[in-house]
Design a protein around this motif. Sequence first.
Motif, PDB file in Angstrom:
ATOM      1  N   ASP A  51     -60.912 -73.270 -72.577  1.00 29.52           N
ATOM      2  CA  ASP A  51     -61.331 -74.591 -73.056  1.00 29.52           C
ATOM      3  C   ASP A  51     -62.847 -74.707 -73.161  1.00 29.52           C
ATOM      4  OD1 ASP A  51     -58.936 -76.039 -73.546  1.00 29.52           O
ATOM      5  OD2 ASP A  51     -58.559 -75.942 -71.393  1.00 29.52           O
TER       6      ASP A  51
ATOM      7  N   ARG B 234     -63.995 -72.738 -76.197  1.00 26.55           N
ATOM      8  CA  ARG B 234     -63.727 -73.444 -77.466  1.00 26.55           C
ATOM      9  C   ARG B 234     -64.730 -74.555 -77.748  1.00 26.55           C
ATOM     10  NH1 ARG B 234     -57.866 -73.947 -75.615  1.00 26.55           N
ATOM     11  NH2 ARG B 234     -57.258 -71.766 -75.736  1.00 26.55           N
ATOM     12  N   GLN B 235     -65.329 -75.099 -76.691  1.00 23.83           N
ATOM     13  CA  GLN B 235     -66.342 -76.136 -76.903  1.00 23.83           C
ATOM     14  C   GLN B 235     -67.549 -75.578 -77.659  1.00 23.83           C
ATOM     15  OE1 GLN B 235     -66.058 -79.299 -76.000  1.00 23.83           O
ATOM     16  NE2 GLN B 235     -64.430 -79.322 -74.453  1.00 23.83           N
TER      17      GLN B 235
ATOM     18  N   ILE C  84     -67.619 -72.652 -79.749  1.00 18.38           N
ATOM     19  CA  ILE C  84     -67.429 -71.726 -80.867  1.00 18.38           C
ATOM     20  C   ILE C  84     -66.772 -72.376 -82.075  1.00 18.38           C
ATOM     21  CG2 ILE C  84     -67.154 -69.785 -79.311  1.00 18.38           C
ATOM     22  CD1 ILE C  84     -64.062 -69.983 -80.107  1.00 18.38           C
TER      23      ILE C  84
ATOM     24  N   LEU D 162     -61.393 -84.356 -85.407  1.00 15.04           N
ATOM     25  CA  LEU D 162     -60.893 -83.523 -84.304  1.00 15.04           C
ATOM     26  C   LEU D 162     -62.027 -83.094 -83.377  1.00 15.04           C
ATOM     27  CD1 LEU D 162     -58.265 -81.290 -86.128  1.00 15.04           C
ATOM     28  CD2 LEU D 162     -57.830 -83.123 -84.496  1.00 15.04           C
ATOM     29  N   ARG D 163     -63.243 -83.077 -83.908  1.00 12.06           N
ATOM     30  CA  ARG D 163     -64.387 -82.773 -83.044  1.00 12.06           C
ATOM     31  C   ARG D 163     -64.982 -84.044 -82.452  1.00 12.06           C
ATOM     32  NH1 ARG D 163     -65.858 -77.568 -82.370  1.00 12.06           N
ATOM     33  NH2 ARG D 163     -65.180 -76.090 -83.952  1.00 12.06           N
ATOM     34  N   HIS D 164     -64.332 -85.171 -82.714  1.00 17.45           N
ATOM     35  CA  HIS D 164     -64.703 -86.456 -82.130  1.00 17.45           C
ATOM     36  C   HIS D 164     -66.140 -86.829 -82.444  1.00 17.45           C
ATOM     37  CE1 HIS D 164     -60.901 -85.878 -80.178  1.00 17.45           C
ATOM     38  NE2 HIS D 164     -61.337 -84.739 -79.701  1.00 17.45           N
TER      39      HIS D 164
ATOM     40  N   MET E  80     -61.413 -79.510 -69.619  1.00 20.85           N
ATOM     41  CA  MET E  80     -59.953 -79.674 -69.570  1.00 20.85           C
ATOM     42  C   MET E  80     -59.601 -81.149 -69.684  1.00 20.85           C
ATOM     43  SD  MET E  80     -57.665 -77.353 -69.482  1.00 20.85           S
ATOM     44  CE  MET E  80     -55.901 -77.379 -69.547  1.00 20.85           C
TER      45      MET E  80
ATOM     46  N   THR F  17     -61.406 -83.652 -70.778  1.00 20.10           N
ATOM     47  CA  THR F  17     -61.776 -84.244 -72.060  1.00 20.10           C
ATOM     48  C   THR F  17     -60.718 -83.919 -73.109  1.00 20.10           C
ATOM     49  OG1 THR F  17     -63.051 -82.288 -72.499  1.00 20.10           O
ATOM     50  CG2 THR F  17     -64.263 -84.175 -71.679  1.00 20.10           C
ATOM     51  N   VAL F  18     -60.194 -82.682 -73.056  1.00 23.63           N
ATOM     52  CA  VAL F  18     -59.187 -82.289 -74.025  1.00 23.63           C
ATOM     53  C   VAL F  18     -57.927 -83.126 -73.864  1.00 23.63           C
ATOM     54  CG1 VAL F  18     -57.655 -80.421 -74.695  1.00 23.63           C
ATOM     55  CG2 VAL F  18     -60.069 -79.956 -74.326  1.00 23.63           C
TER      56      VAL F  18
ATOM     57  N   HIS G 119     -58.041 -86.635 -75.179  1.00 22.08           N
ATOM     58  CA  HIS G 119     -58.027 -86.784 -76.627  1.00 22.08           C
ATOM     59  C   HIS G 119     -56.667 -86.508 -77.239  1.00 22.08           C
ATOM     60  CE1 HIS G 119     -62.598 -86.240 -76.570  1.00 22.08           C
ATOM     61  NE2 HIS G 119     -62.318 -87.492 -76.837  1.00 22.08           N
TER      62      HIS G 119
ATOM     63  N   SER H 164     -55.490 -89.175 -79.791  1.00 22.27           N
ATOM     64  CA  SER H 164     -56.279 -89.301 -81.018  1.00 22.27           C
ATOM     65  C   SER H 164     -56.149 -88.015 -81.850  1.00 22.27           C
ATOM     66  CB  SER H 164     -57.737 -89.648 -80.702  1.00 22.27           C
ATOM     67  OG  SER H 164     -58.490 -88.497 -80.478  1.00 22.27           O
ATOM     68  N   ASP H 165     -56.103 -86.861 -81.181  1.00 22.72           N
ATOM     69  CA  ASP H 165     -55.898 -85.609 -81.924  1.00 22.72           C
ATOM     70  C   ASP H 165     -54.554 -85.623 -82.636  1.00 22.72           C
ATOM     71  OD1 ASP H 165     -58.281 -84.766 -80.975  1.00 22.72           O
ATOM     72  OD2 ASP H 165     -57.488 -83.388 -79.470  1.00 22.72           O
TER      73      ASP H 165
ATOM     74  N   MET I 203     -60.315 -74.550 -81.740  1.00 22.52           N
ATOM     75  CA  MET I 203     -61.128 -75.750 -81.539  1.00 22.52           C
ATOM     76  C   MET I 203     -60.778 -76.403 -80.205  1.00 22.52           C
ATOM     77  SD  MET I 203     -60.899 -77.404 -85.349  1.00 22.52           S
ATOM     78  CE  MET I 203     -61.784 -78.888 -84.852  1.00 22.52           C
ATOM     79  N   PRO I 204     -61.723 -77.180 -79.669  1.00 21.79           N
ATOM     80  CA  PRO I 204     -61.448 -77.821 -78.378  1.00 21.79           C
ATOM     81  C   PRO I 204     -60.559 -79.044 -78.543  1.00 21.79           C
ATOM     82  CG  PRO I 204     -63.663 -78.371 -79.111  1.00 21.79           C
ATOM     83  CD  PRO I 204     -63.089 -77.446 -80.136  1.00 21.79           C
ATOM     84  N   ILE I 205     -59.308 -78.830 -78.909  1.00 17.50           N
ATOM     85  CA  ILE I 205     -58.389 -79.960 -79.031  1.00 17.50           C
ATOM     86  C   ILE I 205     -57.143 -79.658 -78.206  1.00 17.50           C
ATOM     87  CG2 ILE I 205     -59.157 -80.569 -81.346  1.00 17.50           C
ATOM     88  CD1 ILE I 205     -56.655 -79.214 -82.429  1.00 17.50           C
TER      89      ILE I 205
END
Lengths: 253, 255
Positions: free
Chosen positions: A74, A77-78, A80, A105-107, B1, B3-4, B7, B10-11, B98-100
């Motif tokens: 996680d 991924r923040q 990259i 998706l990237r808020h 973790m 934060t994911v 979301h 919303s994701d 992606m961080p989702i």
Amino acid sequence: MTNNSIQVKGLQKSYKQHQVLKGVDFEVEQGSIFALLGSNGAGKTTAVKILTTLLKPDSGSVTVNGFDVATRPDHVRQAISLTGQFAAVDEILTGRENLVMIAKLRHLKNPRQVADDMLKRFGLTDAADRRASTYSGGMRRRLDIALSIVGKPQIIFLDEPTTGLDPEARIEVWKIVKELADGGTTIFLTTQYLEEAEQLADRIAILHEGRIIANGTLQELKKLFPQAKKEYVEKQSTLEEIFLAIIGNKEAV
Amino acid sequence: METVKNHFFSDMGVMLGRSMRHVFRSMDTIVTVCVTPIAMMLLFVYVFGGAIQTGMDNYVNYLLPGILLIAIASGVAYTSYRLFLDKQRGIIERFHSMPIARSSVLWGHVLTSLVSNALSLVVIILVALLMGFRSSAGLLPWLAVVGILALFTLALTWVAAIAGLSAKTVEGASAFSYPLIFLPFISSAFVPTDSMPTVVRVFAENQPVTSIVEAIRALLADQPVGNEIWTALAWCVGIMLVAYIFAIRAYKRGV
Ligand SMILES: Nc1ncnc2c1ncn2[C@@H]1O[C@H](COP(=O)(O)OP(=O)(O)OP(=O)(O)O)[C@@H](O)[C@H]1O
Ligand SMILES: [Mg+2]
């Protein structure tokens, strides 16, 4: 200690019995462009997938932006973003909608504004409201890269970003990559084109039969080129010749 | 973790919006899903219907529940198709790098399946009304019908997800739905099971479609539903849980 964005040590990966990566080591300095060079099936995409947390390594340690890809995906991924080997754009959505979607998706605060800026920057404003399925290969790739840099990730992975593009579109992508690097982004790209690595990369690593058989700056790699060079002093050896020479040497042993 | 996780909704909203756009930009898929069940309904009501003794005076009323299940069984094939394309085109990989919240990708497709199947069912029910379908049921039984249909859709959607995530070809992704579409024919959906030979009857009476069809039929006719509804719910929930487990496994393995 240099400031490394990516550190790979003893990376191994097999698909069933087929061992693709047999112990790969390399480092990528922050803010540099690193090219991983290899022929078809060398394992470039496999390496990229491991670095971007899509595949788990069998063994070895892989750190991206200071975080282990296996245990802290996680956090990795923040930092990259990935532009895969085949343009991953949503064909049913328009270019603008693709960008807005990723911005959401990237808020990010203002997704529509972000999308507008990207469209302008990548010369897609005129095509913004057409479905991506109507885009040419070059436009699709530009959109693909635009999607990847929404939200300004620190490290960008580009898997064969110019394969299948015509020379003009290729030069366009090179320009984008150089601009990104000038802005301080770390870039990891894979390619089969030696010229591409020559044009773009600060460091080049050659992946062959599961291992890195050469790694250095273009100048350093040229020094590896065997004696034969002396006969053609006036002619600069191209990376292609070096590549073939190194591979030839390895296979002769 | 954290934060994911925060979301997730919303994701998932973004994912739902995306695949609903896919549905609305290919309205032909809704039409395709509706056409076959409606054609069957016409065929059975106006061609075979006169010869079928169901014990109900209105054959459309008898037939409709089975037709709705057929529509769902063919509708979920599109979920499988869309998931397959997302996987094949690298879209899932893009999202996963992606961080989702990863599961939001899958849930977006699942919710889309619920909405698009609901649209098809509404169209079919409207046609059935034109053909003489009438229901004396009040709000509560109708809500129960909606609930059963939603559960059935969810159950088949997870089955579709397994197919879409593990298929190697587009055809493979939707082939799973053919036997599902066939299942209502060997049930009490079109004709009562009494007239069937013993072996077929035993199968027909004990497969999920019969209990689901009969529960819905009883609810719409405003009659006591008895145990059928519990059998129907058990089937739906059971299929859903098993398929969910395998779909999640395929999802984690595939990407
Ligand atoms: N999911 C998989 N299952 C089994 N084998 C695989 C899988 N993915 C890749 N391979 C095999 O692993 C090897 C390396 O594949 P990879 O895609 O990493 O190569 P590549 O360097 O990216 O090649 P290309 O230049 O063609 O993109 C190939 O022999 C390929 O067939
Ligand atoms: Mg590749």
